[in-house]
Scaffold this active site. Structure first.
Site, mmCIF file in Angstrom:
data_model
loop_
_atom_site.group_PDB
_atom_site.id
_atom_site.type_symbol
_atom_site.label_atom_id
_atom_site.label_comp_id
_atom_site.label_asym_id
_atom_site.label_seq_id
_atom_site.Cartn_x
_atom_site.Cartn_y
_atom_site.Cartn_z
ATOM 1 N N ARG A 148 -10.642 5.025 7.974
ATOM 2 C CA ARG A 148 -9.869 4.170 7.059
ATOM 3 C C ARG A 148 -8.522 3.980 7.720
ATOM 4 N NH1 ARG A 148 -8.473 4.599 1.324
ATOM 5 N NH2 ARG A 148 -7.840 2.475 1.805
ATOM 6 N N PHE B 59 15.442 19.521 -1.392
ATOM 7 C CA PHE B 59 14.069 19.089 -1.653
ATOM 8 C C PHE B 59 13.823 17.688 -1.084
ATOM 9 C CE2 PHE B 59 11.446 16.541 -4.568
ATOM 10 C CZ PHE B 59 10.222 17.152 -4.355
ATOM 11 N N ARG C 232 1.731 8.858 12.836
ATOM 12 C CA ARG C 232 1.351 10.120 13.471
ATOM 13 C C ARG C 232 -0.160 10.367 13.397
ATOM 14 N NH1 ARG C 232 2.923 14.922 9.965
ATOM 15 N NH2 ARG C 232 0.959 14.196 9.077
ATOM 16 N N TYR D 32 0.839 -1.210 0.000
ATOM 17 C CA TYR D 32 0.000 0.000 0.000
ATOM 18 C C TYR D 32 0.878 1.265 0.000
ATOM 19 C CZ TYR D 32 -3.122 3.738 1.204
ATOM 20 O OH TYR D 32 -3.778 4.955 1.183
HETATM 21 C C1 D61 Z 1 11.824 13.047 -2.161
HETATM 22 C C2 D61 Z 1 11.059 14.148 -1.805
HETATM 23 C C3 D61 Z 1 9.713 14.000 -1.540
HETATM 24 C C4 D61 Z 1 9.134 12.739 -1.611
HETATM 25 C C5 D61 Z 1 9.907 11.652 -1.955
HETATM 26 C C6 D61 Z 1 11.258 11.820 -2.226
HETATM 27 C C7 D61 Z 1 9.317 10.403 -2.043
HETATM 28 C C8 D61 Z 1 7.990 10.265 -1.786
HETATM 29 C C9 D61 Z 1 7.218 11.342 -1.433
HETATM 30 C C10 D61 Z 1 7.777 12.586 -1.357
HETATM 31 C C11 D61 Z 1 5.765 11.143 -1.160
HETATM 32 C C12 D61 Z 1 5.526 11.142 0.304
HETATM 33 C C13 D61 Z 1 4.115 11.071 0.693
HETATM 34 C C14 D61 Z 1 4.027 11.277 2.206
HETATM 35 C C15 D61 Z 1 2.816 12.042 2.591
HETATM 36 N N1 D61 Z 1 1.646 11.230 2.373
HETATM 37 C C16 D61 Z 1 0.559 11.701 1.751
HETATM 38 O O1 D61 Z 1 0.497 12.824 1.328
HETATM 39 C C17 D61 Z 1 -0.573 10.695 1.612
HETATM 40 O O2 D61 Z 1 -1.082 10.679 0.307
HETATM 41 C C18 D61 Z 1 -0.333 9.861 -0.573
HETATM 42 C C19 D61 Z 1 -0.887 9.976 -2.000
HETATM 43 C C20 D61 Z 1 -0.639 11.336 -2.608
HETATM 44 C C21 D61 Z 1 0.813 11.692 -2.650
HETATM 45 C C22 D61 Z 1 0.957 13.095 -3.086
HETATM 46 C C23 D61 Z 1 2.365 13.631 -3.020
HETATM 47 C C24 D61 Z 1 2.967 13.868 -1.815
HETATM 48 C C25 D61 Z 1 4.209 14.463 -1.751
HETATM 49 C C26 D61 Z 1 4.854 14.828 -2.916
HETATM 50 C C27 D61 Z 1 4.233 14.592 -4.158
HETATM 51 C C28 D61 Z 1 2.997 13.990 -4.197
HETATM 52 C C29 D61 Z 1 4.858 15.010 -5.321
HETATM 53 C C30 D61 Z 1 6.064 15.658 -5.281
HETATM 54 C C31 D61 Z 1 6.677 15.893 -4.052
HETATM 55 C C32 D61 Z 1 6.100 15.469 -2.893
HETATM 56 C C33 D61 Z 1 -1.637 11.014 2.641
HETATM 57 O O3 D61 Z 1 -2.203 12.255 2.405
HETATM 58 C C34 D61 Z 1 -3.080 12.742 3.405
HETATM 59 C C35 D61 Z 1 -2.340 13.548 4.425
HETATM 60 O O4 D61 Z 1 -1.250 13.159 4.863
HETATM 61 O O5 D61 Z 1 -2.867 14.600 4.791
HETATM 62 C C36 D61 Z 1 -2.656 9.883 2.624
HETATM 63 O O6 D61 Z 1 -3.763 10.026 2.132
HETATM 64 O O7 D61 Z 1 -2.266 8.828 3.146
HETATM 65 MG MG MG Z 2 -4.918 8.840 0.786
#
Ligand code: D61
Ligand code: MG
Length: 451
Positions: A267, A327, A254, A210
């Site tokens: 969820r 970044f 968290r 997931y």
């Molecule tokens: C380097 C820098 C940033 C990075 C990386 C490597 C590798 C992975 C990520 C960022 C993604 C980390 C996601 C952690 C936060 N989780 C969420 O936001 C959850 O949603 C996941 C699906 C959508 C992801 C959108 C995203 C997030 C960060 C990004 C990105 C896209 C694009 C570019 C840079 C960063 C979480 O969201 C709800 C919440 O936390 O409020 C969920 O629904 O579980």
């Molecule tokens: Mg989500």
């Protein structure tokens, strides 16, 4: 009425809130709203700054950087919309995205908003499964269609969904290499989310699967975008995946309480294989009579997240471009700091546990090189180590993971050059998670937010 003090520094007004007002929702007067712009008048409570005076300068710098970023919002309406919304839906990612070079920044901004929109569909528990699944599966095609939109989510997320054509318009202006990377990741993430709409996270492998879909794939996509911008060799998928897993698992830990209390339906992503060792139902962790089991389960979850640290340090040590480095590194340092704060902390089951705003500002200010990252991982691992109770069922496992991290950081040979994140214990720091009772001579320099 909330009292606040306005300091004028270099001609800029900076508002400090008194203890009575909250960090989360200050209500400034109409005059100050106009003066400051609504979202940015959150420099921190006066109390927090008095307790941690060395937070002040990093907070000030962060605030000035935020102002500067806002002045740079592009004039074209669709790009203006995308950047304005990016700042609204993610303050922390917006700060790190903002400092990339223009071309890569535009691609990463759109990548973020497209996936945030996809996640808004996934997270909206009021959409029936038979409606949601086909949208998730076809989302990678919708980004090419300027007429497509689907209304869901709330607040800024609803604005994103209602005005999604502006994101599509910007997407269609990106170079083909960027578009293909974004399309591919959106397709795979949508299919993965759809799979888990109908399936619970049972085993630890399900949990990793997931997290791969929702965050590991972001890591893979970003590595592709860096490569497409000509600034980086393509990183291995496995290391890129770990970068995402470490961030996502930290969020999942968290956000326990927020996710379980979700309306109309909770969820949950904590794997059955872990929590079933401690309670019969996942929601039982929030009840006071299960406090001991809850904290043990939490510590088990943190130990599981620590598995990825080694890969993350490897990934970051291979980055050469300074903007890309910052970044990637800032969110990782925030994650290990958040884990250190959450570990063995019952508050995770009682309310919001977040790093102090001033500590976040310090991390942003001080994370520039790989030595800074080794230093921060070393400090936060030390804090974690000091919080491990010998009677915890996973103590041995946790300590051996932490020793491995500490060794990697020490072996880098760069530790002596840094400013530490831990400070000598201060008697005035009453709302800190102090370690006096554990025998650790330091005071962990973050506090619970007031909410
Ligand atoms: C380097 C820098 C940033 C990075 C990386 C490597 C590798 C992975 C990520 C960022 C993604 C980390 C996601 C952690 C936060 N989780 C969420 O936001 C959850 O949603 C996941 C699906 C959508 C992801 C959108 C995203 C997030 C960060 C990004 C990105 C896209 C694009 C570019 C840079 C960063 C979480 O969201 C709800 C919440 O936390 O409020 C969920 O629904 O579980
Ligand atoms: Mg989500």
């Amino acid at each position: 009425m909330h009292t606040h003090i306005v300091l004028y520094i270099l001609g800029y007004p900076f508002t400090l809130f008194s203890k009575k007002s909250t960090i989360q929702s200050p209500i400034p007067s109409p005059f100050h709203r106009r003066l400051l712009g609504l979202e940015q008048c959150k420099m921190g409570s006066l109390g927090a700054i008095l307790r941690h005076p060395d937070d002040f300068y990093p907070l000030l710098k962060l605030k000035m950087a935020a102002r500067h970023a806002e002045k740079q919002i592009p004039p074209e309406p669709h790009w203006g919309f995308c950047y304005t919304l990016l700042h609204k839906v993610s303050r922390s990612f917006a700060i790190v995205i903002q400092q990339l070079g223009t071309e890569l920044r535009n691609a990463v901004c759109i990548f973020y908003l497209v996936l945030r929109a996809l996640d808004t569909v996934e997270d909206d528990t009021s959409i029936p499964t038979e409606v949601k699944v086909p949208i998730l599966m076809a989302f990678h095609r919708h980004i090419y269609d300027r007429d497509w939109h689907f209304s869901c989510g709330t607040k800024d997320y609803k604005v994103l969904m209602d005005q999604f054509h502006l994101v599509s318009t910007a997407f269609l202006e990106l170079g083909r290499g960027y578009q293909e990377a974004i399309e591919d990741i959106t397709m795979r993430m949508g299919a993965g989310m759809a799979k888990f709409i109908c399936k619970e996270v049972e085993t630890n492998d399900d949990y990793d699967e997931y997290c791969h879909y929702v965050a590991g794939l972001v890591g893979l996509g970003l590595s592709k975008l860096f490569h497409a911008s000509g600034l980086k060799d393509l990183a291995s998928d496995s290391l890129s995946n770990s970068m995402g897993l470490f961030l996502q698992k930290t969020n999942i830990i968290r956000d326990y309480l927020e996710d379980i209390n979700e309306i109309p339906m909770s969820r949950m992503f904590w794997p059955h294989q872990i929590w079933s060792k401690y309670v019969n139902k996942l929601e039982d962790l929030k009840y006071e009579e299960n406090s001991v089991k809850a904290v043990q389960c939490l510590n088990d979850m943190v130990t599981n997240a620590l598995i990825h640290v080694d890969d993350c340090l490897k990934y970051m040590s291979a980055l050469r471009d300074p903007a890309i480095f910052r970044f990637c590194a800032i969110p990782q340092v925030m994650a290990i700091g958040t884990l250190a704060l959450c570990y063995n902390n019952i508050e995770v089951f009682r309310g919001v546990v977040k790093m102090r705003r001033g500590l976040t500002a310090k991390v942003i200010d001080r994370t520039r090189t790989m030595s800074d990252v080794y230093g921060a991982f070393f400090d936060f691992s030390c804090m974690l180590k000091s919080k491990v109770n010998k009677n915890d069922p996973n103590a041995t496992k946790t300590l051996s993971s932490l020793e491995a991290v500490l060794k990697t950081c020490r072996d880098s040979g760069t530790l002596n050059k840094r400013k530490a994140y831990i400070i000598r214990s201060q008697p005035s720091c009453s709302d800190c998670c102090s370690f006096h009772h554990t025998g650790y001579p330091f005071c962990i320099s973050f506090c619970k937010p007031i909410n």
